[in-house]
Design an enzyme around this catalytic site. Structure first.
Site, PDB file in Angstrom:
ATOM      1  N   ASP A   1      50.227   8.324  24.429  1.00  0.00           N
ATOM      2  CA  ASP A   1      51.162   8.159  23.315  1.00  0.00           C
ATOM      3  C   ASP A   1      51.263   6.702  22.851  1.00  0.00           C
ATOM      4  O   ASP A   1      52.007   6.396  21.932  1.00  0.00           O
ATOM      5  CB  ASP A   1      52.538   8.731  23.679  1.00  0.00           C
ATOM      6  CG  ASP A   1      53.244   9.348  22.481  1.00  0.00           C
ATOM      7  OD1 ASP A   1      52.559   9.664  21.478  1.00  0.00           O
ATOM      8  OD2 ASP A   1      54.474   9.491  22.532  1.00  0.00           O
TER       9      ASP A   1
ATOM     10  N   ARG B   1      58.770   7.830  15.572  1.00  0.00           N
ATOM     11  CA  ARG B   1      59.206   7.377  14.247  1.00  0.00           C
ATOM     12  C   ARG B   1      60.358   6.392  14.360  1.00  0.00           C
ATOM     13  O   ARG B   1      60.537   5.545  13.482  1.00  0.00           O
ATOM     14  CB  ARG B   1      59.541   8.587  13.356  1.00  0.00           C
ATOM     15  CG  ARG B   1      60.724   9.387  13.799  1.00  0.00           C
ATOM     16  CD  ARG B   1      60.752  10.776  13.175  1.00  0.00           C
ATOM     17  NE  ARG B   1      59.766  11.669  13.797  1.00  0.00           N
ATOM     18  CZ  ARG B   1      59.537  12.916  13.422  1.00  0.00           C
ATOM     19  NH1 ARG B   1      60.206  13.438  12.404  1.00  0.00           N
ATOM     20  NH2 ARG B   1      58.649  13.657  14.041  1.00  0.00           N
TER      21      ARG B   1
ATOM     22  N   ASP C   1      62.703  13.685  21.450  1.00  0.00           N
ATOM     23  CA  ASP C   1      61.243  13.681  21.531  1.00  0.00           C
ATOM     24  C   ASP C   1      60.595  13.188  20.240  1.00  0.00           C
ATOM     25  O   ASP C   1      59.395  12.934  20.201  1.00  0.00           O
ATOM     26  CB  ASP C   1      60.751  15.091  21.886  1.00  0.00           C
ATOM     27  CG  ASP C   1      59.322  15.115  22.383  1.00  0.00           C
ATOM     28  OD1 ASP C   1      58.776  14.026  22.648  1.00  0.00           O
ATOM     29  OD2 ASP C   1      58.767  16.224  22.509  1.00  0.00           O
TER      30      ASP C   1
ATOM     31  N   LYS D   1      59.991  17.351  27.433  1.00  0.00           N
ATOM     32  CA  LYS D   1      58.835  18.181  27.096  1.00  0.00           C
ATOM     33  C   LYS D   1      58.544  19.132  28.262  1.00  0.00           C
ATOM     34  O   LYS D   1      58.695  18.742  29.419  1.00  0.00           O
ATOM     35  CB  LYS D   1      57.591  17.297  26.923  1.00  0.00           C
ATOM     36  CG  LYS D   1      57.506  16.522  25.628  1.00  0.00           C
ATOM     37  CD  LYS D   1      56.203  15.732  25.581  1.00  0.00           C
ATOM     38  CE  LYS D   1      56.132  14.824  24.358  1.00  0.00           C
ATOM     39  NZ  LYS D   1      56.021  15.545  23.091  1.00  0.00           N
TER      40      LYS D   1
ATOM     41  N   ASP E   1      55.489   9.473  27.091  1.00  0.00           N
ATOM     42  CA  ASP E   1      56.488  10.223  26.326  1.00  0.00           C
ATOM     43  C   ASP E   1      56.879  11.480  27.102  1.00  0.00           C
ATOM     44  O   ASP E   1      56.202  12.497  27.047  1.00  0.00           O
ATOM     45  CB  ASP E   1      55.913  10.586  24.949  1.00  0.00           C
ATOM     46  CG  ASP E   1      56.922  11.302  24.071  1.00  0.00           C
ATOM     47  OD1 ASP E   1      58.105  11.375  24.458  1.00  0.00           O
ATOM     48  OD2 ASP E   1      56.525  11.783  22.986  1.00  0.00           O
TER      49      ASP E   1
ATOM     50  N   GLU F   1      60.602  10.312  19.079  1.00  0.00           N
ATOM     51  CA  GLU F   1      60.898   8.901  19.344  1.00  0.00           C
ATOM     52  C   GLU F   1      59.966   7.939  18.623  1.00  0.00           C
ATOM     53  O   GLU F   1      60.322   6.799  18.359  1.00  0.00           O
ATOM     54  CB  GLU F   1      60.841   8.642  20.861  1.00  0.00           C
ATOM     55  CG  GLU F   1      59.449   8.364  21.440  1.00  0.00           C
ATOM     56  CD  GLU F   1      58.450   9.513  21.288  1.00  0.00           C
ATOM     57  OE1 GLU F   1      58.892  10.663  21.128  1.00  0.00           O
ATOM     58  OE2 GLU F   1      57.226   9.257  21.320  1.00  0.00           O
TER      59      GLU F   1
ATOM     60  N   LYS G   1      51.969   2.657  17.304  1.00  0.00           N
ATOM     61  CA  LYS G   1      52.943   3.262  18.229  1.00  0.00           C
ATOM     62  C   LYS G   1      52.541   2.967  19.670  1.00  0.00           C
ATOM     63  O   LYS G   1      51.457   3.355  20.110  1.00  0.00           O
ATOM     64  CB  LYS G   1      53.015   4.782  17.990  1.00  0.00           C
ATOM     65  CG  LYS G   1      53.910   5.534  18.989  1.00  0.00           C
ATOM     66  CD  LYS G   1      54.042   7.013  18.629  1.00  0.00           C
ATOM     67  CE  LYS G   1      54.774   7.804  19.712  1.00  0.00           C
ATOM     68  NZ  LYS G   1      54.875   9.250  19.410  1.00  0.00           N
TER      69      LYS G   1
HETATM   70  N1  BES Z   1      53.993  12.007  20.971  1.00  0.00           N
HETATM   71  C1  BES Z   1      54.488  13.174  20.359  1.00  0.00           C
HETATM   72  C2  BES Z   1      53.529  13.825  19.374  1.00  0.00           C
HETATM   73  C3  BES Z   1      52.251  14.372  19.911  1.00  0.00           C
HETATM   74  C4  BES Z   1      52.261  15.472  20.737  1.00  0.00           C
HETATM   75  C5  BES Z   1      51.057  13.822  19.509  1.00  0.00           C
HETATM   76  C6  BES Z   1      51.062  15.994  21.184  1.00  0.00           C
HETATM   77  C7  BES Z   1      49.882  14.334  19.942  1.00  0.00           C
HETATM   78  C8  BES Z   1      49.887  15.418  20.795  1.00  0.00           C
HETATM   79  C9  BES Z   1      55.772  12.867  19.601  1.00  0.00           C
HETATM   80  O1  BES Z   1      56.572  11.881  20.123  1.00  0.00           O
HETATM   81  C10 BES Z   1      56.557  14.123  19.581  1.00  0.00           C
HETATM   82  O2  BES Z   1      56.956  14.542  20.620  1.00  0.00           O
HETATM   83  N2  BES Z   1      56.740  14.710  18.400  1.00  0.00           N
HETATM   84  C11 BES Z   1      57.446  15.932  18.249  1.00  0.00           C
HETATM   85  C12 BES Z   1      58.389  15.781  17.093  1.00  0.00           C
HETATM   86  C13 BES Z   1      59.387  16.896  16.946  1.00  0.00           C
HETATM   87  C14 BES Z   1      60.359  16.871  18.101  1.00  0.00           C
HETATM   88  C15 BES Z   1      60.112  16.717  15.633  1.00  0.00           C
HETATM   89  C16 BES Z   1      56.429  17.040  17.996  1.00  0.00           C
HETATM   90  O3  BES Z   1      55.451  16.787  17.288  1.00  0.00           O
HETATM   91  O4  BES Z   1      56.604  18.115  18.531  1.00  0.00           O
HETATM   92 ZN    ZN Z   2      55.604  10.436  21.225  1.00  0.00          ZN
HETATM   93 MG    MG Z   3      57.940  12.581  21.551  1.00  0.00          MG
END
Ligand code: BES
Ligand code: ZN
Ligand code: MG
Length: 456
Positions: free
Chosen positions: A246, A309, A305, A235, A228, A307, A223
């Site tokens: 990220d 996947r 958010d 966020k 992000d 994104e 990734k």
């Molecule tokens: N990059 C984040 C995940 C993340 C956050 C990894 C903090 C490590 C530390 C990812 O893109 C994300 O925002 N995921 C969301 C998904 C949700 C909206 C389904 C999450 O994990 O909150």
């Molecule tokens: Zn992310």
């Molecule tokens: Mg995200």
């Protein structure tokens, strides 16, 4: 940075490893000095021994108890920072795995992120202990340093362009080739990568590195979200602060690629990095949009958010088209993974139990801890929305790391073995061999497992 061992023929001082309460026999003056310092061999204690002219003649390092050692990794790395300038060699009993971990920890402690201010490297050097492969550990340390540098560099200086440049540098240094897909070709061939990156003036792209001409095919997908913001589902600042990391999946697969190429493993390597910035603008994808994908599946964006996947799915679909013998995905994919296992232990997913066991065992052997999680099929319904094939962000947030993994698996149908690692990529507080900041996870475990898994 000081991540090399001292030459094997250099003069050196003994660093004596002392289990708790098992002080070695010393000359009377030295014994009095050690007692006065209250050195007992507690884990991490260091006592430099004065020689006849006042210069150090050696040092003691406390190895503590087995139980204390089990509470961490790379304990000897503390000595690398604390000992005075000079060349040191280890004395004491270590089995081969412990000697290798001690030596690697020392090298990892020599990492500095010095791009924005100078950071003096430790001046104590270690002779590689006998029976430990010095070249291999130096190569591992160099790969890990690349990962850390890429993660630590702020998004201002590490956008898709700069990530591409870093990958091009690596390709050039190792005799690999790099191809880049952007613009109209990205929109038609990789519509979800294009959609996620559409809001940023820093153009999204797919980076594709290839190396090696014979042997089994190994494809690594990382990734590469250079920052992000969350997109329109912005966020909160408390969650956004660390999002330069990220692209930790990309940084980690590039570090691993460097180890593989540097060591000359007999395989055909491919590294795919969707490099994008998840930004906010009028061109941003919207909540509720339905995106086409390379695989042909349609995806409803229920949260902009989620994104990672989306970009990974298009890259995985491409990887899968040539059915590599082993397909690996690494991503800072979910906050849920952190809630479940914390920053230290990496959750990974695979349907192949033999592969899972090899990876777990390898992780234990090289102090790179992993934990298998389930591709729990009953949760498939959670990622099936009303008006598209897939939902990128099931409401309710139950089993967030598992549903993200299940989403990715939908895009892998032909590769015989697939594993996905939901990494954190960040050391929140300094620990031996790992300063606060970007850190590689699962790369060393993979490197260790590869010969067995791919029968190299
Ligand atoms: N990059 C984040 C995940 C993340 C956050 C990894 C903090 C490590 C530390 C990812 O893109 C994300 O925002 N995921 C969301 C998904 C949700 C909206 C389904 C999450 O994990 O909150
Ligand atoms: Zn992310
Ligand atoms: Mg995200």
């Amino acid at each position: 940075m000081n991540q090399r061992f001292a030459p094997a023929d250099a003069d050196s001082l003994p660093l004596i490893l002392v289990p708790e309460g098992e002080l070695p026999a010393l000359l009377p003056e030295a014994a009095a000095w050690v007692a006065a310092q209250e050195f007992t061999g507690k884990l991490g204690q260091i006592c430099v021994l004065p020689g006849p002219g006042g210069a150090p003649s050696g040092a003691l390092f406390g190895m503590g108890t087995a139980r204390a050692r089990a509470r961490g990794r790379f304990h000897l790395a503390r000595a690398a920072d604390a000992l005075p300038e000079g060349t040191w060699h280890l004395e004491g009993t270590l089995d081969p795995a412990e000697a290798s971990e001690a030596a690697l920890g020392w090298l990892l402690a020599g990492y500095r992120f010095a791009r924005y201010k100078s950071a003096p490297a430790p001046r104590a050097r270690l002779k590689c202990p006998p029976g430990v492969d010095a070249d291999r550990l130096e190569m591992i340390a160099a790969g890990e340093a690349l990962t850390r540098d890429l993660i630590n560099t702020p998004a201002r200086d590490m956008g898709p362009d700069e990530l591409q440049a870093a990958m091009a540098d690596l390709a050039q240094a190792q005799g690999a080739s790099l191809s880049v897909t952007m613009g109209g070709d990205l929109e038609t061939g990789f519509p979800m990568i294009a959609a996620v990156g559409a809001a940023s003036p820093r153009a999204p792209r797919l980076l594709d590195l290839r190396w090696g001409t014979t042997g089994p095919r190994l494809t690594l997908v990382g990734k590469g979200v250079c920052f992000d913001t969350g997109g329109l589902d912005l966020k909160p600042s408390s969650s956004m602060g660390l999002m330069k990391k990220d692209m930790g999946g990309a940084a980690t697969v590039l570090g691993l690629a460097r180890m593989i190429m540097g060591l000359g493993l007999p395989l055909r390597l491919r590294v795919l990095v969707p490099a994008v910035e998840n930004a906010v603008s009028g061109a941003a994808m919207r909540p509720g949009d339905v995106l086409p994908s390379r695989k042909g599946l349609t995806v409803e964006v229920n949260n902009t958010d989620a994104e990672g996947r989306l970009v990974l799915a298009d890259a995985l679909a491409l990887a899968d088209e040539e059915a590599p013998d082993l397909l690996i995905c690494m991503a800072t994919l979910t906050g849920a993974a952190r809630v479940a296992l914390g920053p230290d232990v990496v959750p990974f997913y695979t349907d192949d139990t033999a592969l899972a066991e090899s990876l777990t065992r390898a992780g234990q052997a090289v102090a790179d801890p992993l934990w298998r999680m389930p591709f729990w099929a009953p949760y498939e319904t959670l990622i099936e929305p009303a008006i598209a094939d897939l939902d990128n962000a099931p409401s309710g947030g139950m089993a967030g790391s598992i549903t993200a993994a299940l989403f990715l698996r939908r895009f892998v149908t032909d590769a015989p073995r697939f594993a996905h690692f939901d990494i954190y990529g960040w050391q929140p507080t300094a620990a031996p061999g790992r300063p606060k900041g970007g850190v590689g996870q699962a790369a060393r475990a993979l490197l260790e497992a590869l010969p067995g898994v791919l029968k190299l």
